[in-house]
Motif scaffolding. Structure first.
Motif, short mmCIF file in Angstrom:
data_model
loop_
_atom_site.label_atom_id
_atom_site.label_comp_id
_atom_site.label_asym_id
_atom_site.label_seq_id
_atom_site.Cartn_x
_atom_site.Cartn_y
_atom_site.Cartn_z
N GLN A 182 -7.77 7.22 3.70
CA GLN A 182 -8.01 8.52 3.38
C GLN A 182 -9.44 8.78 3.04
OE1 GLN A 182 -4.75 7.35 2.26
NE2 GLN A 182 -4.46 8.89 3.87
N TRP A 183 -9.75 9.85 3.11
CA TRP A 183 -11.44 10.41 2.89
C TRP A 183 -11.57 11.52 2.18
CZ3 TRP A 183 -9.64 9.97 8.18
CH2 TRP A 183 -9.79 11.40 8.85
N GLY A 184 -12.87 11.95 1.46
CA GLY A 184 -13.11 13.08 1.08
C GLY A 184 -12.79 12.99 -0.56
N THR A 185 -13.20 14.20 -1.16
CA THR A 185 -12.93 14.64 -2.39
C THR A 185 -11.42 14.65 -2.95
OG1 THR A 185 -13.04 16.84 -1.94
CG2 THR A 185 -15.20 15.70 -3.07
N ASP A 186 -10.76 15.11 -1.76
CA ASP A 186 -9.07 14.96 -1.96
C ASP A 186 -8.70 13.70 -2.43
OD1 ASP A 186 -8.76 17.53 -1.87
OD2 ASP A 186 -8.78 17.33 0.69
N TYR A 187 -9.07 12.72 -1.74
CA TYR A 187 -8.66 11.22 -1.99
C TYR A 187 -8.94 10.69 -3.36
CZ TYR A 187 -8.03 6.30 -2.15
OH TYR A 187 -7.68 4.80 -2.47
N ILE A 188 -10.45 11.07 -3.75
CA ILE A 188 -11.02 10.56 -5.02
C ILE A 188 -10.33 11.22 -6.06
CG2 ILE A 188 -13.23 10.17 -6.41
CD1 ILE A 188 -13.05 8.51 -3.98
N ALA B 285 -0.52 16.65 -1.06
CA ALA B 285 0.47 17.14 -2.13
C ALA B 285 -0.53 17.74 -3.15
CB ALA B 285 1.09 15.87 -2.85
N PRO B 286 -0.18 18.89 -3.84
CA PRO B 286 -0.91 19.34 -4.78
C PRO B 286 -1.17 18.69 -5.86
CG PRO B 286 0.46 21.12 -3.89
CD PRO B 286 0.98 19.72 -3.37
N ILE C 84 0.79 -1.16 -0.06
CA ILE C 84 0.03 -0.01 0.01
C ILE C 84 0.90 1.18 -0.09
CG2 ILE C 84 -1.92 1.15 1.36
CD1 ILE C 84 -2.71 -1.38 0.83
N LEU C 85 0.67 2.24 -0.94
CA LEU C 85 1.44 3.57 -1.07
C LEU C 85 0.73 4.72 -0.69
CD1 LEU C 85 3.42 2.61 -4.46
CD2 LEU C 85 4.16 1.94 -1.83
N SER C 86 1.50 5.55 -0.33
CA SER C 86 1.11 7.18 0.01
C SER C 86 0.48 7.42 -1.37
CB SER C 86 2.13 7.66 0.32
OG SER C 86 1.85 9.36 0.32
N CYS C 87 -0.76 8.18 -1.20
CA CYS C 87 -1.23 8.79 -2.58
C CYS C 87 -1.14 10.30 -2.49
CB CYS C 87 -2.74 8.42 -2.68
SG CYS C 87 -3.80 9.03 -1.10
N GLY C 88 -0.04 10.85 -1.73
CA GLY C 88 0.03 12.23 -1.58
C GLY C 88 -0.85 12.83 -0.61
N MET C 89 -1.52 11.98 0.38
CA MET C 89 -2.10 12.61 1.67
C MET C 89 -1.48 12.23 2.89
SD MET C 89 -6.05 12.17 0.10
CE MET C 89 -6.87 13.13 1.12
N ALA C 90 -1.04 13.08 3.58
CA ALA C 90 -0.81 12.57 5.13
C ALA C 90 -1.90 12.21 5.90
CB ALA C 90 -0.03 13.73 5.70
N CYS C 91 -1.51 11.69 7.08
CA CYS C 91 -2.81 11.02 7.81
C CYS C 91 -3.87 12.01 8.37
CB CYS C 91 -2.08 10.53 8.95
SG CYS C 91 -3.37 9.72 10.27
N GLN C 92 -4.93 12.15 7.77
CA GLN C 92 -5.95 13.18 8.19
C GLN C 92 -6.44 13.12 9.61
OE1 GLN C 92 -7.69 11.42 4.53
NE2 GLN C 92 -8.79 13.29 4.29
#
Ligand code: AHR
Length: 659
Positions: free
Chosen positions: A379-385, A328-329, A313-321
């Protein structure tokens, strides 16, 4: 008056009838003539995260903590009991000519002012487990610039300072050089320490002071703890998810897990703080760092060793919410996506590719045959999708066959969950990760959770779950029998829905008795011992009896999901030629079950594996590690229907040989 008496009679009659219903036999129909769906070999697997000292201090058998002096406090883990007679400095790598890697700049400069008495002691990971007659391999780097130090004496000492193993090294190089030696334990001790003393007066520089048991898993040099890998192996897991968990995400993006920093020469893997070091104020673990000695190469190798599909499992550019939620923009996602693509090349690529070549150099020319990759953890929310879409496009463009695991957030219900599920469904996501840390009652009540999931929709990875005896991640949670059999009840539901649920794993996997942050955990260990919890044996029972084909098992045409506190699932194993029925009785009383099996000719003998314990609070412990263990027996197969008496609070696996 008359009426009153009648009413009393009626109430009494009702009570009797409900008692009668509880005591009556439950008759179940198993139809062996029809396969509902194939059971995926990945159905039951393992979730590994470096939490609770699971990697450093656990599976990774290194016994020296802070071997390379790279912790935030460079001398953490090291004592100097007699500093008055000598001193020690830490220098930066550039202060003297050395040949160490850029990511391992610290070393230890020891000044011996007189030639006797100075000691440097490493405390290990809450001690070191030493066994009588076992061999321990010592290695260190030393530079002896003035040839002033004649001998380095290395001893294992017990809790009373008694020497329980000893060796020495002659540091005959003025330059940095590698030295190795072996120590044989003369006594078994759970809280040993490593003591280093010197002969001579002057300065010596030391680094990468390391001690491993020789007896590691598969005898690999500087490898993994054998007893712990054996426990994993014995589950016969379908997959190994790694490296987490929240550790994937990091509290900030800069401390996310970066697989590229975990491969290559061990000495060059940059040590960093483990996020669980400071995560819980009630369970601070200041000495928890990641050496990455157990890195992605080792995870792939471990997966191969235990017969599990690797599932990174890899980071998708979002640190722990739950922490910073740093993003990451969208126009700066490239490095994250490249990490995913490069990982697939590292695992599967030809040896003439950049990352395939590294795999070759590390000793594995054959591909690891990676089939899955996870994008983000909780992750959650639109940022993730939004980010998931970009990852999906890039991964599928280059590796169309790789199955992508997407996430539904930290909870199995609620706004975030509903949003993620709806969006991922629209995107035709292949495999969605669901997490649940809920009460035992929730697990029993939700055995039907997947009964109405869309058979044509995304498949489900129940990627992290465990019944919490008090509440989510509460430090008073126990691995008690109620939690374990409630998970078993729920798992009959996972199995009955194998059309939808294709992977599942309990979490977390492991915990050190003296250094955990999160409980409950499937496996508990200290520096000498380890044991599987009751929850471990539930996982093992399901995994080793998962079969190949799902069959229907019903009572009056309906699935058994808690009626009379009973739960059931059934499979056929076309390899062992068996029909396997799993029955869970969560009631405090015995229950009689009749099984009518149609569509198969049965042999004359069957076998039964049972996990049972009298009390809800019972659990395995270091003092009594086998209190709740599967017990196997044989029974004669009767003509017609099969009758079984299920004890209170029991999990039973019945195996019928097919002719
Ligand atoms: O299993 C412990 C933690 O629980 C995992 O790191 C995280 O994914 C979940 O919240």
């Amino acid at each position: 008056m008359k009426n009153t008496i009648l009413t009393k009679f009626t109430i009494c009659g009702l009570m009797l009838s409900s008692f009668y219903i509880n005591a009556q036999k439950t008759t179940l129909e198993v139809d062996a003539s029809k396969t509902i769906t194939k059971i995926q070999p990945t159905m039951f697997g393992l979730f590994f995260e470096d939490i609770n000292f699971a990697a450093d201090g656990g599976l990774y058998a290194e016994m020296v903590k802070n071997r390379s002096f790279e912790f935030e406090k460079p001398l953490m883990g090291w004592e100097q009991p007699n500093t008055k007679r000598s001193s020690m400095n830490k220098e930066s790598g550039s202060a003297v000519p050395i040949n160490l890697a850029a990511d391992n700049t610290n070393f230890c400069r020891v000044e011996i002012n007189n030639d006797k008495g100075y000691a440097l002691i490493n405390e290990g990971f809450r001690g070191m487990g030493v066994k009588k007659d076992a061999k321990y391999n010592l290695s260190l780097k030393a530079a002896n610039p003035n040839a002033a130090i004649k001998k380095i004496i290395v001893q294992l000492i017990d809790k009373d300072q008694k020497v329980i193993g000893e060796t020495n090294i002659i540091p005959n190089s003025v330059q940095w050089a590698n030295y190795t030696a072996q120590i044989i334990g003369t006594q078994t001790e759970a809280k040993a320490k490593l003591k280093i003393t010197f002969e001579g007066t002057g300065t010596i520089d030391l680094d990468m002071i390391s001690l491993f048991p020789e007896d590691t898993w598969k005898g690999r040099k500087n490898g993994l703890r054998k007893d712990l890998v054996q426990l994993l192996y014995d589950v016969k897991p379908g997959f190994l998810r790694f490296p987490g968990g929240c550790i994937v995400e990091g509290r900030t993006l800069s401390d996310r897990y970066q697989w590229k920093k975990s491969v290559g020469n061990v000495e060059e893997r940059k040590t960093m703080m483990n996020r669980w070091n400071v995560e819980f104020s009630h369970k601070q673990t200041p000495d928890y760092f990641q050496s990455f000695g157990l890195g992605f190469y080792e995870y792939f190798q471990l997966s191969e060793d235990i017969g599990a599909e690797p599932l990174p499992i890899l980071s998708c550019g979002m640190a722990c919410q739950y922490n910073t939620g740093e993003l990451a923009p969208m126009d700066e996602l490239d490095p994250y996506i490249q990490d995913a693509l490069d990982l697939i090349e590292f695992a599967n690529g030809e040896v003439n590719t950049k990352w395939g070549k590294l795999r070759l150099d590390m000793g594995h020319p054959q591909p690891f045959n990676l089939k899955y990759i996870g994008v983000g953890n909780e992750q959650w929310g639109t940022d993730y999708i939004d980010r998931y879409k970009v990852f999906e496009k890039a991964i599928k463009a280059k590796y169309p066959k790789i199955i992508i695991v997407s996430g539904s957030g930290p909870s199995p219900k609620g706004e975030h969950f509903d949003y993620a599920m709806a969006e991922l469904k629209k995107l035709n996501a292949e495999l969605i990760d669901e997490h649940y840390y809920e009460s035992p009652k929730w697990f029993r009540k939700n055995a039907g959770r997947y009964d109405n999931y869309d058979r044509k929709g995304p498949k489900i990875f129940a990627g992290e779950y465990a019944a919490q005896s008090v509440s989510g991640a509460n430090p008073n949670n126990r691995n008690n029998w109620e939690c374990a059999f409630s998970e078993a009840a729920f798992m009959t539901g996972l199995e009955r829905n194998a059309e939808v649920v294709q992977l599942s794993s309990y979490a977390p996997l492991m915990a050190h008795e003296d250094a955990w942050q999160w409980t409950p955990d499937m496996i508990w260990f200290n520096n000498l011992q380890s044991y599987g919890s009751a929850n471990y044996y539930v996982q093992q029972l399901f995994s080793t009896n998962k079969g190949t084909d799902l069959l229907s098992i019903t009572q009056d045409g309906k699935a058994l999901i808690g009626q009379h506190d009973l739960y059931a699932s059934a499979v056929k194993d076309t390899n062992s030629k068996e029909i396997i029925v799993k029955l869970v009785n969560t009631a405090a009383s015995n229950q009689d079950v009749n099984i009518n099996l149609k569509g198969a000719k049965l042999g004359s003998k069957g076998s039964m594996i049972r996990l049972v314990s009298e009390n809800l609070q019972d659990e395995n412990t270091f003092a009594d590690p086998k209190k709740i263990m599967p017990k196997q027996s044989e029974y004669k197969i009767a003509k017609g229907s099969q009758q079984f008496d299920l004890p209170p609070y029991s999990v039973t696996v019945l195996k019928f040989k097919i002719k």
